[in-house]
Structure formats: structure tokens, C-alpha cells
Write an enzyme that holds these catalytic residues in place. Structure first.
Site, short mmCIF file in Angstrom:
data_model
loop_
_atom_site.label_atom_id
_atom_site.label_comp_id
_atom_site.label_asym_id
_atom_site.label_seq_id
_atom_site.Cartn_x
_atom_site.Cartn_y
_atom_site.Cartn_z
N LYS A 38 0.93 -1.22 -0.08
CA LYS A 38 0.02 0.31 0.11
C LYS A 38 1.03 1.43 -0.06
CE LYS A 38 -4.64 0.72 2.29
NZ LYS A 38 -5.32 0.62 3.53
O1 G3P Z 1 -8.02 1.14 5.10
C1 G3P Z 1 -8.23 2.30 4.76
C2 G3P Z 1 -9.66 2.87 4.95
O2 G3P Z 1 -10.56 1.99 4.77
C3 G3P Z 1 -9.72 3.66 6.30
O3 G3P Z 1 -11.00 3.85 6.42
O4 G3P Z 1 -12.86 4.35 8.21
O5 G3P Z 1 -10.30 5.05 8.76
O6 G3P Z 1 -11.41 6.20 6.89
P1 G3P Z 1 -11.38 4.84 7.83
#
Ligand code: G3P
Length: 226
Positions: free
Chosen positions: A83
Site C-alpha cells: 500500500k
Molecule cells: O484502510 C483504509 C480505509 O478503509 C480507512 O477507513 O474509516 O479510517 O476512513 P477510515
């Protein structure tokens, strides 16, 4: 649509994997930090539980460091997808490592034009963050739809991975618009199995069966012997 779990929690991953429908896992530095364990131990354990793409994120901010990290992470397991953040250095790093056959997931994408850059660099996956766009008053799923359309226009091989999913509606929208993957937090994943009419219908079926008697069930209904 492929379903990934967006977590680094081993218990949650083990439980979700039992369903047989988990296609992969995404992690990020915040999710790893929450677990309080060594990064590579966590990644190795996830790879042993799920036979599919497992995203592990670099923490360097310069292209050279990202490339070195990407090569190292890719060597941990064949299912590792590195990533990389959608910065100028990130795109430079993806251009280099994708030539080496390293799989990449370009993360922190907030616009369709950023997604074009990732596809041109040869990214395996692009992660538009729907929920975080919603948080600032944009329509995150609309950005996902635009990316799907642009990638179709040009036949880019990069897969659209709807990320920062906050609700089952996000997952539904992702499926309807043709996102290749949705990475889903455990709470939302668990909620997708549930419907009150399923529960009510099953309770009625079981009650009718229980009351049917020997002629139907071929057995003494539970409790009837008393
Ligand atoms: O893995 C990246 C992403 O899905 C993060 O989500 O909820 O932290 O905005 P969030």
C-alpha cells in the site's frame, strides 16, 4: 465484487474467514498500531489465515524509501499487496515497483484524477476513501463511480477498491456501480448478514416444524414426550 476485511485484528479476521467469503484483507498504519504488536508478525499471521491479497502499507514518504520498503514487504509473502500513498513520490515508487511485478494498492485517493495517475503508474488497486469524503461534505461514492467510469473508458487494469466504508449502503453502492472490491470494517461486514425478516421467517419455520408432530417430522417433537 470481492470482499476484503479492513482490519488488522486477528480474531476478527479469523472469525470472518470462517464464512468462506473473505477475499482479502487491508491494513494501514493506524489499524496496525491499534493492535500493539510487531507489524510483520501481524502481517504474517493474516497471510496464514486468508489466502488472498493482504495490503501492508509503507511508511516512508520519499520514493526511494517507499521502493525499498515495497521490495521488503513483497518478500514477506506472495499475497502481499504494498500500500502506497497517493503522493507524487508514491506514484513514482509505484511506477518503479510495478515494473518488478510487485502488487500495489494506491491509498488515500480522494479524486478521480489522482486515480488516473495511479492507473498510469501500473497500480494493481486504487483505494478511494468514500467515508472520509462524506465526512467533509462530498459524496464519496460519486468519486468511486467516476473512477469506475474512467477506468472503463480506457480499459485500465487497476482494480477499484472502495475504502473508508462506513455503512452497508456504501457496500451496496459499491456493488451497484461495479467497484471490483469493497474493503469493509468488521462491524459493517457482520451487519451484512442480518435482516429482521430472515430472523422472523426462520423463527416461524422452526416453530411450525416443532409443532408439526410425528407424521410430518418423523420424530417426536422436542418437549412432546412430557
Ligand atoms: O484502510 C483504509 C480505509 O478503509 C480507512 O477507513 O474509516 O479510517 O476512513 P477510515
Amino acid at each position: 465484487m470481492k470482499i476484503f476485511l479492513d482490519t488488522a485484528n486477528i480474531d476478527e479476521i479469523r472469525e470472518a474467514a470462517k464464512t468462506g467469503i473473505l477475499d482479502g484483507v487491508t491494513t494501514n498504519p493506524s489499524l496496525i498500531a491499534k493492535e500493539g504488536r510487531a507489524f510483520e508478525d501481524v502481517i504474517n499471521e493474516i497471510c496464514s489465515l486468508v489466502d488472498g491479497p493482504i495490503s501492508a502499507e509503507v511508511v516512508s514518504t520519499e520514493a526511494e524509501g517507499m521502493v525499498a520498503e515495497a521490495r521488503h514487504l513483497a518478500g514477506i509473502h506472495e499475497n502481499i499487496v504494498v500500500k502506497v500513498p497517493l503522493t507524487r513520490d508514491g506514484i513514482e515508487a509505484v511506477s518503479v515497483v510495478s515494473q518488478e511485478g510487485i502488487q500495489t494498492n494506491v491509498t488515500l485517493c480522494f479524486s478521480p484524477l489522482q486515480a488516473v495517475l495511479a492507473a498510469k503508474a501500473g497500480a494493481t488497486m486504487i483505494s478511494p476513501f468514500a467515508g472520509r469524503l462524506d465526512d467533509i461534505g462530498h459524496d464519496g461514492m460519486e468519486i468511486c463511480a467516476e473512477i469506475v467510469e474512467i477506468y472503463e473508458n480506457y480499459g485500465y487494469a487497476t482494480e477499484v477498491l472502495a475504502a473508508s466504508i462506513r455503512s452497508p449502503k456504501h457496500v451496496l453502492d459499491a456493488a451497484l456501480m461495479g467497484c471490483d472490491i469493497a474493503t469493509i470494517p468488521t462491524r459493517v461486514f457482520n451487519s451484512m448478514f442480518k435482516h429482521p425478516l430472515t430472523d422472523r421467517g426462520l423463527a416461524a419455520f422452526l416453530a411450525d416444524w416443532e409443532n408439526a408432530g410425528d407424521a410430518v417430522t418423523g420424530a417426536v417433537p422436542a418437549g412432546a414426550a412430557d
